[in-house]
Design a protein around this motif. Structure first.
Motif, mmCIF file in Angstrom:
data_model
loop_
_atom_site.group_PDB
_atom_site.id
_atom_site.type_symbol
_atom_site.label_atom_id
_atom_site.label_comp_id
_atom_site.label_asym_id
_atom_site.label_seq_id
_atom_site.Cartn_x
_atom_site.Cartn_y
_atom_site.Cartn_z
ATOM 1 N N GLY A 35 51.384 2.608 -6.963
ATOM 2 C CA GLY A 35 51.067 4.023 -7.067
ATOM 3 C C GLY A 35 51.403 4.765 -5.791
ATOM 4 O O GLY A 35 51.940 4.198 -4.828
ATOM 5 N N LYS A 36 51.039 6.042 -5.768
ATOM 6 C CA LYS A 36 51.340 6.893 -4.627
ATOM 7 C C LYS A 36 50.722 6.381 -3.330
ATOM 8 O O LYS A 36 51.272 6.576 -2.263
ATOM 9 N N ILE A 64 62.899 8.947 -1.567
ATOM 10 C CA ILE A 64 63.649 8.502 -2.734
ATOM 11 C C ILE A 64 64.677 7.489 -2.253
ATOM 12 O O ILE A 64 65.645 7.839 -1.593
ATOM 13 N N GLN A 65 64.427 6.206 -2.576
ATOM 14 C CA GLN A 65 65.257 5.132 -2.038
ATOM 15 C C GLN A 65 65.484 4.030 -3.061
ATOM 16 O O GLN A 65 64.699 3.868 -3.983
ATOM 17 N N THR A 94 56.591 3.344 -6.605
ATOM 18 C CA THR A 94 57.565 2.335 -6.195
ATOM 19 C C THR A 94 57.540 1.175 -7.176
ATOM 20 O O THR A 94 56.471 0.774 -7.650
ATOM 21 N N THR A 95 58.700 0.637 -7.466
ATOM 22 C CA THR A 95 58.828 -0.590 -8.252
ATOM 23 C C THR A 95 59.488 -1.627 -7.369
ATOM 24 O O THR A 95 60.509 -1.364 -6.747
ATOM 25 N N GLU A 140 63.936 -2.894 -4.545
ATOM 26 C CA GLU A 140 62.837 -1.940 -4.543
ATOM 27 C C GLU A 140 63.363 -0.531 -4.782
ATOM 28 O O GLU A 140 64.370 -0.129 -4.193
ATOM 29 N N LEU A 141 62.672 0.204 -5.655
ATOM 30 C CA LEU A 141 63.019 1.583 -5.989
ATOM 31 C C LEU A 141 61.818 2.471 -5.719
ATOM 32 O O LEU A 141 60.684 2.085 -6.023
ATOM 33 N N SER A 142 62.021 3.657 -5.182
ATOM 34 C CA SER A 142 60.926 4.615 -5.017
ATOM 35 C C SER A 142 61.394 5.986 -5.463
ATOM 36 O O SER A 142 62.581 6.301 -5.402
#
Length: 170
Positions: A160-161, A111-112, A133-134, A125-127
């Motif tokens: 995706g994952k 989670i970042q 992830t975006t 970047e977001l996860s």
């Protein structure tokens, strides 16, 4: 009859010498360690393998704040804030030829949030905990069976994952 004048001037008194400890102009050492009243190390300024480092430690001695200067390649300052277990943290760096980066990591390393301003552009970047992830902005986007393509600041990519592209624009 005679008249005489007598004149006197006051001499300034010399200040009494101070009895306090002498303060040295310069102190030199390879490291400085600050201990609390219980003898535990709470702060440290030292020369690490790559340059000067300043660490602030909690009561158990774990470094929670680190400020360092990397003298090797890539050169630049770095700052790290973390919890006592080093699970969650915030890092900030400005490295030569790489630009600046801000990273936030949650209790779980997957989670970042990361923001980067590099010579080629800017990205965010977001996860999440589910592995999605975006990515917004400049970067490299892998495509199934194709060469990776360079994205622009106007790009949004959802992964995706398995890190495969779910959706992207443009």
């Amino acid at each position: 009859m005679s008249v005489g004048l007598l004149g006197q001037t006051k001499r300034p008194r010399k200040a009494a010498p101070t009895t306090g400890p002498a303060i040295p102009e310069k102190i030199e050492a390879g490291s400085f360690i600050l201990k609390d009243s219980n003898g535990k190390i709470r702060a440290e300024l030292s020369m690490a393998g790559t340059g000067p480092t300043f660490k602030l430690r909690d009561e158990s001695g774990t470094p929670l704040i680190t400020l360092s200067l990397n003298d090797s390649s890539p050169q630049g300052p770095m700052m790290l804030f973390s919890d006592a277990e080093h699970h969650a943290g915030v890092s900030l760096s400005v490295l030569q030829g790489m630009g600046s980066q801000l990273s936030l990591v949650g209790e779980r390393p997957d989670i970042q949030a990361r923001m980067e301003v590099a010579p080629d552009g800017t990205s965010f970047e977001l996860s999440d905990a589910n592995g999605f992830t975006t990515s917004i902005g400049n970067g490299m986007q892998a495509s199934k069976g194709k060469q990776p393509k360079k994205t622009t600041a106007a790009s949004v990519t959802l992964y995706g994952k398995d890190r495969k592209v779910l959706w992207s624009t443009p």
